[in-house]
Design a protein around this motif. Sequence first.
Motif, mmCIF file in Angstrom:
data_model
loop_
_atom_site.group_PDB
_atom_site.id
_atom_site.type_symbol
_atom_site.label_atom_id
_atom_site.label_comp_id
_atom_site.label_asym_id
_atom_site.label_seq_id
_atom_site.Cartn_x
_atom_site.Cartn_y
_atom_site.Cartn_z
ATOM 1 N N GLY A 1 0.802 -1.222 0.000
ATOM 2 C CA GLY A 1 0.000 0.000 0.000
ATOM 3 C C GLY A 1 0.828 1.261 0.000
ATOM 4 N N LEU A 2 2.117 1.126 0.377
ATOM 5 C CA LEU A 2 3.022 2.278 0.378
ATOM 6 C C LEU A 2 4.433 1.767 0.145
ATOM 7 N N PHE A 3 5.005 2.105 -1.004
ATOM 8 C CA PHE A 3 6.425 1.831 -1.241
ATOM 9 C C PHE A 3 7.150 3.167 -1.179
ATOM 10 N N ARG A 4 7.969 3.324 -0.144
ATOM 11 C CA ARG A 4 8.686 4.582 0.090
ATOM 12 C C ARG A 4 9.914 4.635 -0.810
ATOM 13 N N THR A 5 9.807 5.300 -1.931
ATOM 14 C CA THR A 5 10.906 5.287 -2.897
ATOM 15 C C THR A 5 12.135 6.038 -2.395
ATOM 16 N N GLU A 6 11.967 6.925 -1.403
ATOM 17 C CA GLU A 6 13.112 7.725 -0.948
ATOM 18 C C GLU A 6 14.173 6.903 -0.235
ATOM 19 N N LEU A 7 13.800 5.722 0.299
ATOM 20 C CA LEU A 7 14.790 4.939 1.035
ATOM 21 C C LEU A 7 15.940 4.510 0.127
ATOM 22 N N GLN A 8 15.660 4.226 -1.141
ATOM 23 C CA GLN A 8 16.729 3.903 -2.081
ATOM 24 C C GLN A 8 17.710 5.063 -2.194
ATOM 25 N N PHE A 9 17.184 6.280 -2.174
ATOM 26 C CA PHE A 9 18.028 7.473 -2.289
ATOM 27 C C PHE A 9 18.825 7.710 -1.006
ATOM 28 N N MET A 10 18.221 7.372 0.129
ATOM 29 C CA MET A 10 18.853 7.654 1.419
ATOM 30 C C MET A 10 20.003 6.700 1.720
ATOM 31 N N VAL A 11 19.962 5.480 1.169
ATOM 32 C CA VAL A 11 21.031 4.520 1.441
ATOM 33 C C VAL A 11 22.121 4.555 0.376
ATOM 34 N N ALA A 12 21.917 5.350 -0.680
ATOM 35 C CA ALA A 12 22.899 5.418 -1.764
ATOM 36 C C ALA A 12 23.955 6.478 -1.463
ATOM 37 N N ASP A 13 25.160 6.286 -2.038
ATOM 38 C CA ASP A 13 26.243 7.254 -1.867
ATOM 39 C C ASP A 13 26.092 8.454 -2.799
ATOM 40 N N SER A 14 25.340 8.279 -3.875
ATOM 41 C CA SER A 14 25.106 9.374 -4.816
ATOM 42 C C SER A 14 23.697 9.219 -5.385
ATOM 43 N N PHE A 15 23.242 10.249 -6.059
ATOM 44 C CA PHE A 15 21.863 10.234 -6.558
ATOM 45 C C PHE A 15 21.675 9.079 -7.544
ATOM 46 N N PRO A 16 20.730 8.154 -7.276
ATOM 47 C CA PRO A 16 20.541 7.010 -8.179
ATOM 48 C C PRO A 16 20.133 7.471 -9.575
ATOM 49 N N ARG A 17 20.793 6.929 -10.579
ATOM 50 C CA ARG A 17 20.460 7.261 -11.959
ATOM 51 C C ARG A 17 19.114 6.640 -12.334
ATOM 52 N N THR A 18 18.538 7.133 -13.425
ATOM 53 C CA THR A 18 17.228 6.632 -13.852
ATOM 54 C C THR A 18 17.252 5.116 -14.029
ATOM 55 N N GLY A 19 18.340 4.596 -14.583
ATOM 56 C CA GLY A 19 18.447 3.155 -14.797
ATOM 57 C C GLY A 19 18.461 2.380 -13.489
ATOM 58 N N GLU A 20 19.143 2.923 -12.484
ATOM 59 C CA GLU A 20 19.188 2.259 -11.175
ATOM 60 C C GLU A 20 17.809 2.267 -10.518
ATOM 61 N N GLN A 21 17.121 3.392 -10.654
ATOM 62 C CA GLN A 21 15.769 3.458 -10.115
ATOM 63 C C GLN A 21 14.857 2.466 -10.824
#
Length: 755
Positions: free
Chosen positions: A471-491
Amino acid sequence: MRGAYGGPRVLLRRLREVMTEPATAQERLDKIVVLIASNMVAEVCSVYVLRVDGTLELYATEGLNRAAVHLTSLKIGEGLVGLIAREAEPLNLADAQAHPAFAYRPETGEEIYHSFLGVPVLRAGNTLGVLVVQNKAHRTYSEEEVEALQTTAMVLAEMIASGELTALAKPGAEPVLRRPVTQSGEPLSDGIGLGHAVLYDSRVGGTKNLISDDPQAELDRLDTAFVTLRSSIDDMLDRGDMQRGGEHREVLEAFRMFANDQGWVRRIREAVLGGLTAEAAVERVQSDTRARMQRMMDPYLRERLHDLDDLANRLMRALAGDVGPAAMNLPDNAIIVARNMGPAALLDFERGRVRGLILEDGGPTSHIAIVARALGVPAVGQIANATSLMESGDAVIVDGDAGQIHVRPMEDIERTYAEKVRFRARRQRQYAALRDKPSVTRDGKTITLLLNAGLMVDLPHLAETNAAGIGLFRTELQFMVADSFPRTGEQQALYSEVLDAAKGKSVTFRTLDIGGDKVLPYLRAISEENPALGWRAIRLGLDRPGLLRSQIRALAKAASGRELKVMFPMVTAVWEFDQARALFERELTHLRRWGYDLPERVHLGCMVEVPALLYQLEPLMERVDFVSVGSNDLFQYLLASDRGNTRVASRFDTLNLPFLRALRSVVRAADKANVPVTLCGELASRPLEAVALVALGFRAISMSPSAIGPVKAALLALDTERAADLVNERLDDPKAVGSLREALSDFAAAEGIPI
């Protein structure tokens, strides 16, 4: 100062030899006081240890009557020894008996001694005992002698902290640092964790190697660490977002001033020259400073203690080569103990070894708490001075249900919790037996139970719980655990994995919800007076459309040929949703033009978490495909109760009538417009609150994975109509105030609903 053994460095080396000799604790203490007395040309050397009952017991002496050992005791504040323990300051007197605090103990035979020097035995700012030397002659001890005795006291602090002296104590009179401790805090994540403490902060008080063989080498290490420390602070100030003036820069300038304080540097260098390692010297100076500042009444000065602690921790990390969590050698049953922790930090640890989390800060709706719940790690916050309560390796129990911790628990406590763990395992098996049972209330209402998620580690819970979807996938967590801004392909790769793992079940992605307390380390931070009310979530996405477009493109590509559900966070006005929808449609048009396969169907929704939206529900429902109530933020904004501030976070009950009326208005507006509505906040994770939500009319709720079993068990026993009658009767009464909790609890008990 020179004695028979040639000064403090020689004394420290002799003490190290004594500490490694095979001997009983009492024999070792007796040798230590003889060595100190000889080195300082003192006729008396005595060690007093603070007990759990608040008294100081004479544990060893050279010069006083040996028969007084383990018999003589003083309360904190009583006599000169008690005064030192209370004030945590050295006391240097030429005529001790003339001091108004002098307390005569005839069994010791100390009446013939006049000069007196006593220092507190400190560890992490906590007083563990008192070390005293005395002479018959009237004399004032030199500053060098005071410094030497303080340095020597560190060895005794390590001995007390090790638990070695516990064997000498009677039951109920153990040394204070080794006593069992129970503290209550704020439950952050359910569950019971039994294990051993791992101190996450590189806090002062953690070094084991105290005594140096090469002072010059230690000074060189220390000087290099100071250069590293100051350079890191300069780098922070030189960043572009710090160039402008303002309070944030003033704070860092003050921080830099502390780092360059020559008095602080000099005291640490003197401790190294006295025979300590660089780490032990930092610990010694910071422990003394902490002990003094903790006793100050001025709140401003006490607050500066945090700055000094941070500096000492940074200096310790520089000395250690900045070892991070990933490099820490965790035991199989680690209880992580920290002052505070960002939501990504917990993910740095080897997950299978972490059994619990203890924080000095942190509230139940803080993001570290949400991550802990997602990982199934029992957690308790708001444990005062947690990092000084225990040593690494101490046995610890984390009770995430009751919000309690037990440090060095007694055997009966440990047995009780071991049985509690076994009981929870049996209960989990009972919940597991409900896995394939439809979520239908006693009166036939189907309730859709969904999961909150944010990382791939969450996805196996879909199969384990048989939840209807995410019901809720928090997409920001991928960004918060990464060392740099995730590229479109990584997302895109992540979103595609999520949809694959869902195996056709519904997944609702929330677009990037950053800003406020969710800061990405690689993005320029913006200083705001009220970050929770500032430039965040959809506001940031619309003002920086490149970020939002990149995410929309990744989501659309990942959902090729499949259904895609996306919702926008923190919408305050209908026009914000209109702009976000237009941006989404432009991106789909772009992908279509370039020949990409598009999602089979796209549903765009809106988070209802800003009170202003409650007054725009009719036009909102005309535009959205679905709505989802973010109860965490809606509650904090509606009640002006910062969910990260524990002084106010528990001030208002989540089942209070104004909040429930707001939730009911959303359900009614959605039902009238035939728009699907879900609630995806932490409110849905508690069985009693879930009963209230269903009574209000919610037919889909999203929660943490561990809550699925308990919530389903409660709903299976619920008569929805009877609960709705109770809730609506109170909500319809314009004069009704307060909370529904007590009435709803009584209802659940009468109906046999397990809550």
